[in-house]
Design a protein around this motif. Structure first.
Motif, PDB file in Angstrom:
ATOM      1  N   GLN A 108      12.823   9.342  -4.114  1.00 14.02           N
ATOM      2  CA  GLN A 108      12.112   9.883  -2.961  1.00 14.02           C
ATOM      3  C   GLN A 108      12.013   8.881  -1.803  1.00 14.02           C
ATOM      4  O   GLN A 108      11.697   9.261  -0.690  1.00 14.02           O
ATOM      5  CB  GLN A 108      10.700  10.299  -3.374  1.00 14.02           C
ATOM      6  CG  GLN A 108      10.695  11.433  -4.363  1.00 14.02           C
ATOM      7  CD  GLN A 108       9.298  11.862  -4.680  1.00 14.02           C
ATOM      8  OE1 GLN A 108       8.566  12.318  -3.815  1.00 14.02           O
ATOM      9  NE2 GLN A 108       8.906  11.700  -5.937  1.00 14.02           N
ATOM     10  N   CYS A 109      12.217   7.613  -2.115  1.00 14.90           N
ATOM     11  CA  CYS A 109      12.120   6.581  -1.074  1.00 14.90           C
ATOM     12  C   CYS A 109      13.506   6.282  -0.559  1.00 14.90           C
ATOM     13  O   CYS A 109      13.952   5.801   0.231  1.00 14.90           O
ATOM     14  CB  CYS A 109      11.476   5.323  -1.606  1.00 14.90           C
ATOM     15  SG  CYS A 109       9.729   5.495  -1.973  1.00 14.90           S
ATOM     16  N   GLU A 152       7.317   3.785   7.194  1.00 15.44           N
ATOM     17  CA  GLU A 152       7.065   2.370   6.938  1.00 15.44           C
ATOM     18  C   GLU A 152       6.469   2.176   5.542  1.00 15.44           C
ATOM     19  O   GLU A 152       6.880   1.269   4.808  1.00 15.44           O
ATOM     20  CB  GLU A 152       6.111   1.795   7.989  1.00 15.44           C
ATOM     21  CG  GLU A 152       5.815   0.331   7.776  1.00 15.44           C
ATOM     22  CD  GLU A 152       4.840  -0.222   8.794  1.00 15.44           C
ATOM     23  OE1 GLU A 152       4.630  -1.440   8.770  1.00 15.44           O
ATOM     24  OE2 GLU A 152       4.277   0.551   9.586  1.00 15.44           O
ATOM     25  N   GLU A 153       5.530   3.040   5.160  1.00 16.66           N
ATOM     26  CA  GLU A 153       4.947   2.946   3.815  1.00 16.66           C
ATOM     27  C   GLU A 153       5.995   3.200   2.740  1.00 16.66           C
ATOM     28  O   GLU A 153       6.018   2.510   1.717  1.00 16.66           O
ATOM     29  CB  GLU A 153       3.788   3.935   3.667  1.00 16.66           C
ATOM     30  CG  GLU A 153       2.551   3.544   4.425  1.00 16.66           C
ATOM     31  CD  GLU A 153       1.484   4.610   4.417  1.00 16.66           C
ATOM     32  OE1 GLU A 153       0.303   4.244   4.316  1.00 16.66           O
ATOM     33  OE2 GLU A 153       1.828   5.815   4.509  1.00 16.66           O
ATOM     34  N   ASN A 162      -0.575  -3.110   2.271  1.00 19.55           N
ATOM     35  CA  ASN A 162      -0.312  -1.713   2.647  1.00 19.55           C
ATOM     36  C   ASN A 162      -0.028  -0.844   1.425  1.00 19.55           C
ATOM     37  O   ASN A 162      -0.496   0.293   1.340  1.00 19.55           O
ATOM     38  CB  ASN A 162       0.842  -1.633   3.639  1.00 19.55           C
ATOM     39  CG  ASN A 162       0.452  -2.094   5.020  1.00 19.55           C
ATOM     40  OD1 ASN A 162      -0.727  -2.229   5.338  1.00 19.55           O
ATOM     41  ND2 ASN A 162       1.439  -2.353   5.851  1.00 19.55           N
ATOM     42  N   VAL A 163       0.736  -1.365   0.474  1.00 20.53           N
ATOM     43  CA  VAL A 163       1.019  -0.597  -0.742  1.00 20.53           C
ATOM     44  C   VAL A 163      -0.266  -0.432  -1.547  1.00 20.53           C
ATOM     45  O   VAL A 163      -0.538   0.647  -2.084  1.00 20.53           O
ATOM     46  CB  VAL A 163       2.135  -1.257  -1.585  1.00 20.53           C
ATOM     47  CG1 VAL A 163       2.304  -0.543  -2.917  1.00 20.53           C
ATOM     48  CG2 VAL A 163       3.450  -1.262  -0.820  1.00 20.53           C
ATOM     49  N   LYS A 164      -1.065  -1.471  -1.601  1.00 17.70           N
ATOM     50  CA  LYS A 164      -2.338  -1.392  -2.317  1.00 17.70           C
ATOM     51  C   LYS A 164      -3.260  -0.350  -1.668  1.00 17.70           C
ATOM     52  O   LYS A 164      -3.890   0.443  -2.362  1.00 17.70           O
ATOM     53  CB  LYS A 164      -3.011  -2.765  -2.311  1.00 17.70           C
ATOM     54  CG  LYS A 164      -4.117  -2.915  -3.291  1.00 17.70           C
ATOM     55  CD  LYS A 164      -4.547  -4.362  -3.366  1.00 17.70           C
ATOM     56  CE  LYS A 164      -5.488  -4.544  -4.511  1.00 17.70           C
ATOM     57  NZ  LYS A 164      -5.817  -5.935  -4.733  1.00 17.70           N
ATOM     58  N   ARG A 165      -3.305  -0.330  -0.358  1.00 16.10           N
ATOM     59  CA  ARG A 165      -4.106   0.665   0.365  1.00 16.10           C
ATOM     60  C   ARG A 165      -3.589   2.085   0.106  1.00 16.10           C
ATOM     61  O   ARG A 165      -4.367   3.017  -0.071  1.00 16.10           O
ATOM     62  CB  ARG A 165      -4.073   0.358   1.862  1.00 16.10           C
ATOM     63  CG  ARG A 165      -5.333   0.723   2.586  1.00 16.10           C
ATOM     64  CD  ARG A 165      -5.359   0.268   4.030  1.00 16.10           C
ATOM     65  NE  ARG A 165      -5.308  -1.185   4.136  1.00 16.10           N
ATOM     66  CZ  ARG A 165      -4.403  -1.847   4.851  1.00 16.10           C
ATOM     67  NH1 ARG A 165      -3.473  -1.218   5.531  1.00 16.10           N
ATOM     68  NH2 ARG A 165      -4.413  -3.170   4.900  1.00 16.10           N
ATOM     69  N   LEU A 166      -2.276   2.245   0.054  1.00 16.12           N
ATOM     70  CA  LEU A 166      -1.689   3.545  -0.239  1.00 16.12           C
ATOM     71  C   LEU A 166      -2.092   4.006  -1.641  1.00 16.12           C
ATOM     72  O   LEU A 166      -2.416   5.172  -1.850  1.00 16.12           O
ATOM     73  CB  LEU A 166      -0.161   3.458  -0.134  1.00 16.12           C
ATOM     74  CG  LEU A 166       0.575   4.748  -0.409  1.00 16.12           C
ATOM     75  CD1 LEU A 166       1.532   5.028   0.730  1.00 16.12           C
ATOM     76  CD2 LEU A 166       1.316   4.681  -1.709  1.00 16.12           C
ATOM     77  N   LEU A 167      -2.105   3.095  -2.604  1.00 20.12           N
ATOM     78  CA  LEU A 167      -2.508   3.446  -3.977  1.00 20.12           C
ATOM     79  C   LEU A 167      -3.955   3.919  -4.038  1.00 20.12           C
ATOM     80  O   LEU A 167      -4.288   4.775  -4.857  1.00 20.12           O
ATOM     81  CB  LEU A 167      -2.313   2.261  -4.917  1.00 20.12           C
ATOM     82  CG  LEU A 167      -0.882   1.908  -5.257  1.00 20.12           C
ATOM     83  CD1 LEU A 167      -0.847   0.729  -6.213  1.00 20.12           C
ATOM     84  CD2 LEU A 167      -0.163   3.089  -5.855  1.00 20.12           C
ATOM     85  N   CYS A 189       8.780  -3.076  -2.704  1.00 21.05           N
ATOM     86  CA  CYS A 189       8.026  -3.480  -3.893  1.00 21.05           C
ATOM     87  C   CYS A 189       8.809  -3.145  -5.162  1.00 21.05           C
ATOM     88  O   CYS A 189       8.916  -3.968  -6.070  1.00 21.05           O
ATOM     89  CB  CYS A 189       6.657  -2.794  -3.900  1.00 21.05           C
ATOM     90  SG  CYS A 189       5.636  -3.186  -5.329  1.00 21.05           S
ATOM     91  N   LEU A 190       9.360  -1.961  -5.228  1.00 23.01           N
ATOM     92  CA  LEU A 190      10.117  -1.546  -6.409  1.00 23.01           C
ATOM     93  C   LEU A 190      11.370  -2.389  -6.599  1.00 23.01           C
ATOM     94  O   LEU A 190      11.702  -2.767  -7.723  1.00 23.01           O
ATOM     95  CB  LEU A 190      10.486  -0.062  -6.313  1.00 23.01           C
ATOM     96  CG  LEU A 190       9.323   0.925  -6.334  1.00 23.01           C
ATOM     97  CD1 LEU A 190       9.836   2.344  -6.158  1.00 23.01           C
ATOM     98  CD2 LEU A 190       8.514   0.790  -7.602  1.00 23.01           C
TER      99      LEU A 190
END
Length: 93
Positions: free
Chosen positions: A92-93, A57-58, A35-40, A65-66
């Motif tokens: 921001q997260c 969720e993203e 999902n993080v890869k898709r967001l990138l 991940c961070l």
């Protein structure tokens, strides 16, 4: 629910997050990693500020991940500008 992430330098953001994803590959569950890869992939390759619309969720997956990346040895070896990206994104997260 939709939310936004302001990305001051998308190209640097993508590079930093690719490093974080590579380092945390064995730590993150496959769904979060993908999902993080898709967001990138949605982030454009430019140098001007972008606003990325994401789901909560993203955002949580980016935060996960961070947090995992900050526990790695690589975190202590990254450049200062990447660390600033991390701090900006965490806020921001």
């Amino acid at each position: 629910m939709q939310t936004c992430i302001v990305i001051p330098t998308p190209l640097r953001f993508k590079t930093f997050m690719e490093i974080a994803l590579e380092v945390t590959f064995s730590i993150l569950d496959p769904v979060t990693h993908n999902n993080v890869k898709r967001l990138l992939n949605r982030v454009p390759n430019n140098l001007s500020t972008e606003t990325l619309t994401t789901s909560m969720e993203e955002k949580n997956q980016i935060r996960e991940c961070l947090n995992a990346f900050k526990q790695s040895r690589t975190y202590y070896w990254v450049r200062e500008d990447f660390l600033q990206e991390l701090k900006d994104l965490e806020g921001q997260c």
